[in-house]
Motif scaffolding. Structure first.
Motif, PDB file in Angstrom:
ATOM      1  N   THR B 297      69.655  16.331  30.642  1.00  0.00           N
ATOM      2  CA  THR B 297      68.986  15.589  31.711  1.00  0.00           C
ATOM      3  C   THR B 297      69.012  16.366  33.022  1.00  0.00           C
ATOM      4  OG1 THR B 297      69.662  13.541  30.669  1.00  0.00           O
ATOM      5  CG2 THR B 297      68.936  13.401  32.931  1.00  0.00           C
ATOM      6  N   VAL B 298      70.165  16.961  33.331  1.00  0.00           N
ATOM      7  CA  VAL B 298      70.263  17.752  34.560  1.00  0.00           C
ATOM      8  C   VAL B 298      69.259  18.900  34.527  1.00  0.00           C
ATOM      9  CG1 VAL B 298      71.729  19.422  35.744  1.00  0.00           C
ATOM     10  CG2 VAL B 298      72.624  17.173  35.182  1.00  0.00           C
ATOM     11  N   LEU B 301      65.863  17.602  35.150  1.00  0.00           N
ATOM     12  CA  LEU B 301      65.742  17.226  36.558  1.00  0.00           C
ATOM     13  C   LEU B 301      65.478  18.464  37.417  1.00  0.00           C
ATOM     14  CD1 LEU B 301      66.027  14.568  38.058  1.00  0.00           C
ATOM     15  CD2 LEU B 301      68.423  15.078  38.422  1.00  0.00           C
ATOM     16  N   ILE B 302      66.214  19.536  37.140  1.00  0.00           N
ATOM     17  CA  ILE B 302      66.051  20.757  37.930  1.00  0.00           C
ATOM     18  C   ILE B 302      64.671  21.355  37.692  1.00  0.00           C
ATOM     19  CG2 ILE B 302      66.866  23.127  38.201  1.00  0.00           C
ATOM     20  CD1 ILE B 302      69.675  22.079  37.514  1.00  0.00           C
TER      21      ILE B 302
END
Lengths: 366, 327
Positions: B297-298, B301-302
């Protein structure tokens, strides 16, 4: 609000100008009282007397020296983390990753507690753990801040995800490389006494650290250049840029500081409160502290009062469970109700409601 | 082959609660309301859903009907989540409080209420709240006839799941159609992107925000009930539920605010959560599997923030307050 006709709406809003301090506090206290009444209703519904309930909460949290000590133990991380969050929120950087920053600090401090305890005497070891906690929490906070500063990555969601990554990592340490011998317990060994914070007045000395931090954060936010920059960015990023501030740099610096304070809380939890590391070390404090900081209007001294209130509730609810068989989760329920009422009441402090009937008369005076 | 079929089937089963949590949160976030209280609403939904089915069975005795129990459980869970989301809406939309803080307060409140009700029922009913085996089959077994389920490969993969899996997919598809193909859906997206513009165009911003958040909260809460009734075996088990709501918030990001992507995204996340039980890679510790969804997820997101493709962004006003007077 979309009435097609030219009627005056039933309720209109007007901003209160200035607003007297005593009035705001009267509204806030009324909100707290109302919340406690609603919380009492919850007890009534589940068949308990609310008056004895609240009396038990008070006597259970403040009635005995040992109870007060436990309440203070709940109070320390809550206040410490609320202080950590204040600068970020002032900057309108929604850091909801304190939970993870506490845990990251706890991991780094634990490393020295577990592997350096036999090499160093107590004082340098504790200082080293303190610094490791601060750096660990700071770096964990710096990662989302870097991406926010560079690409505008949504910090709310990023910091939230970072929590579960580091908590999962602690689970791995617990069951893997740091597991105590003989293996199979999924636990990390208790720290050597050299790695434990000494007690002052029966509670580990973390309470002195957080009280010093309270003054320090107040001074930092109010009287330093850094604090001023944070306030300007919070009000308007464009103004800050126009004034020549390096917004990205300030965001990263502030987040590092915030994470560092959370990391120190993590250090205090492993070294003072638990004397070991486990995945639930932060135990929701990171989230509750956010509401504490916000309700205190980011004022460090107000945070002391609100943290104390929630700490009393938490300890008191434990007593409630043992004495009256009320589930201890009542503390979360009442905390939630309190937060709702206090969040909602700010509206009535900032705005004035004008009802239709009275409006024509008041028009002239406003 | 068999291994893969079992793995996918287990992933779908574990993804179903997430699918509800995510679909509901997408609906809410599309209106610009970042409701971080999903965890709390799922707890409330789990406790009330179980309670509804349990007390229905207790009242009806042997004549208890399975479909009615399922419907009551859904209704109970939906109601619980809707009430939670309504509190959130009143405080953020009408009383203009900060969304992040209110959402976290709802998370604290909801987990408290869920555990309180769960614990209260347990104590009152003498230590154990579980529904009977006959009713359980309605919650946990496939609604399709045996013949279909016994088809090799396709049987377990398509017809082998409990009713909630199919319902969840239907809800997600309906939401996708609503957002993409209807006028109200367009209005809702407009509210989430730029409430001021929507307001100027005559769209009732407040009404849309309320409706989306309350409905979304109800849908999310059903996920909590689905977890308790299928994976946890119809027994109150608050520990199993912990983290599901936060994972649903992560999944919303992973599937880039699209309910259709949530369908396969939930299967993927569900798979990642149980992979450590079934698929062991040497040198990769099993405990680290569980952080994979968050790491992924990170990364998503990035990447979305670095690229500026317009349709794969969070709703532009997500988490921001809208007060007409303060533009």
């Amino acid at each position: 609000m979309h009435s097609a006709s030219h009627q005056i709406p039933l309720v209109r809003l007007a901003k209160r100008e200035g607003g007297s301090g005593s009035r705001s506090w009267a509204i806030r206290i009324a909100a707290i009282v109302l919340a406690l009444v609603v919380g009492g209703l919850v007890m009534v519904i589940s068949g308990h007397n609310p008056l004895t309930g609240y009396a038990t909460i008070l006597s259970g949290s403040l009635g005995k020296t040992s109870a007060i000590r436990q309440t203070v133990k709940n109070f320390i991380p809550l206040l410490g983390t609320a202080l950590a969050i204040a600068p970020c929120f002032k900057m309108r950087f929604w850091n909801i990753g304190a939970e993870g920053q506490i845990t990251a600090g706890a991991v780094c401090a634990s490393y020295f507690a577990l592997f350096w305890a036999d090499k160093l005497p107590q004082v340098p070891l504790l200082i080293l753990m303190f610094l490791a906690g601060a750096v660990g929490g700071g770096i964990w906070a710096l990662i989302p801040a870097f991406f926010k500063a560079k690409w505008g990555t949504n910090e709310t969601l990023f910091t939230l995800m970072m929590n579960y990554i580091v908590i999962g990592f602690v689970k791995y340490l617990q069951g893997g490389p740091w597991e105590k011998l003989p293996r199979g317990s999924q636990q990390i060994a208790q720290f050597e006494s050299a790695a434990c914070l000494p007690r002052v007045l029966g509670v580990y000395c973390g309470w002195i650290i957080v009280l010093i931090l309270t003054v320090a954060v107040f001074f930092y936010m109010k009287y330093t250049k850094h604090g001023y920059e944070i306030a300007v960015i919070g009000e308007s990023e464009n103004t800050a840029r126009y004034a020549g501030m390096n917004v990205g740099w300030v965001i990263m610096r502030t987040m590092f500081l915030s994470g560092a304070i959370s990391g120190i809380v993590g250090f205090m939890l492993v070294s003072g409160a638990n004397n070991t590391l486990y995945d639930g070390v932060a135990a929701g404090v990171g989230f509750t502290a956010i509401t504490v900081a916000w309700l205190a209007q980011l004022n460090p001294f107000a945070m002391v009062g609100i943290s104390a209130m929630l700490a009393i509730l938490e300890k008191g609810a434990d007593t409630l469970q043992t004495r009256m068989q009320v589930p201890a989760s009542i503390s979360d329920v009442i905390t939630g109700i309190l937060l709702f009422f206090m969040l909602g009441c700010e509206f009535f402090i900032r705005y004035r409601l004008i009802f239709r009937g009275r409006s024509s008369r008041e028009e002239g005076t406003v | 082959m068999n291994f893969l079929v079992n793995l996918i089937a287990a992933a779908v089963l574990n993804g179903a609660p997430l699918l509800y949590g995510t679909t509901g949160e997408i609906l809410s976030e599309r209106s610009g309301n970042l409701n971080l209280g999903v965890e709390g609403m799922m707890y409330m939904g789990g406790a009330l859903g179980l309670g509804a089915a349990f007390y229905y069975e207790k009242a009806a005795g042997a004549s208890a009907s399975g479909p009615v129990a399922v419907l009551l459980a859904i209704a109970g869970a939906f109601l619980a989540g809707a009430i939670g989301a309504l509190i959130y809406s009143v405080i953020t939309v009408s009383l203009r409080a900060n969304q992040n803080v209110t959402g976290l307060a709802l998370a604290i409140f909801g987990t408290g209420v869920g555990q309180y009700i769960g614990e209260y029922m347990r104590v009152r009913e003498g230590g154990y709240v579980a529904i009977g085996n006959t009713l359980k089959t309605y919650f946990q077994n496939s609604p399709f006839p045996d013949a279909l389920q016994r088809i090799p490969v396709a049987g377990p993969l398509i017809f082998g799941y409990n009713i909630f899996v199919y319902l969840g997919v239907i809800v997600a598809v309906i939401l996708w159609l609503f957002l993409r193909k209807t006028r109200s859906g367009l209005y809702l997206r407009a509210v989430g992107e730029s409430p001021a513009t929507a307001d100027a165009a005559g769209i009732h911003v407040t009404r849309y925000k309320y409706a989306a958040t309350v409905l979304g909260g109800g849908i999310s809460a059903i996920g909590g009930m689905v977890y308790i009734m299928t994976i946890a075996g119809c027994v109150w088990n608050h520990e199993g539920l912990s983290g599901e709501g936060w994972l649903a918030v992560a999944l919303v990001i992973f599937c880039l605010w699209s309910p259709l992507r949530a369908v396969w995204g939930s299967v993927l996340f569900g798979g990642l959560m149980i992979l450590y039980l079934r698929f062991v890679v040497p040198f990769f510790p099993t405990q680290l599997y569980k952080i994979l969804p968050y790491v992924v997820t990170v990364v998503v997101l990035i990447i979305t923030s670095m690229r500026s493709s317009k349709d794969k962004q969070p709703p532009a006003s997500l988490g921001l307050p809208y007060f007409r007077e303060e533009r």
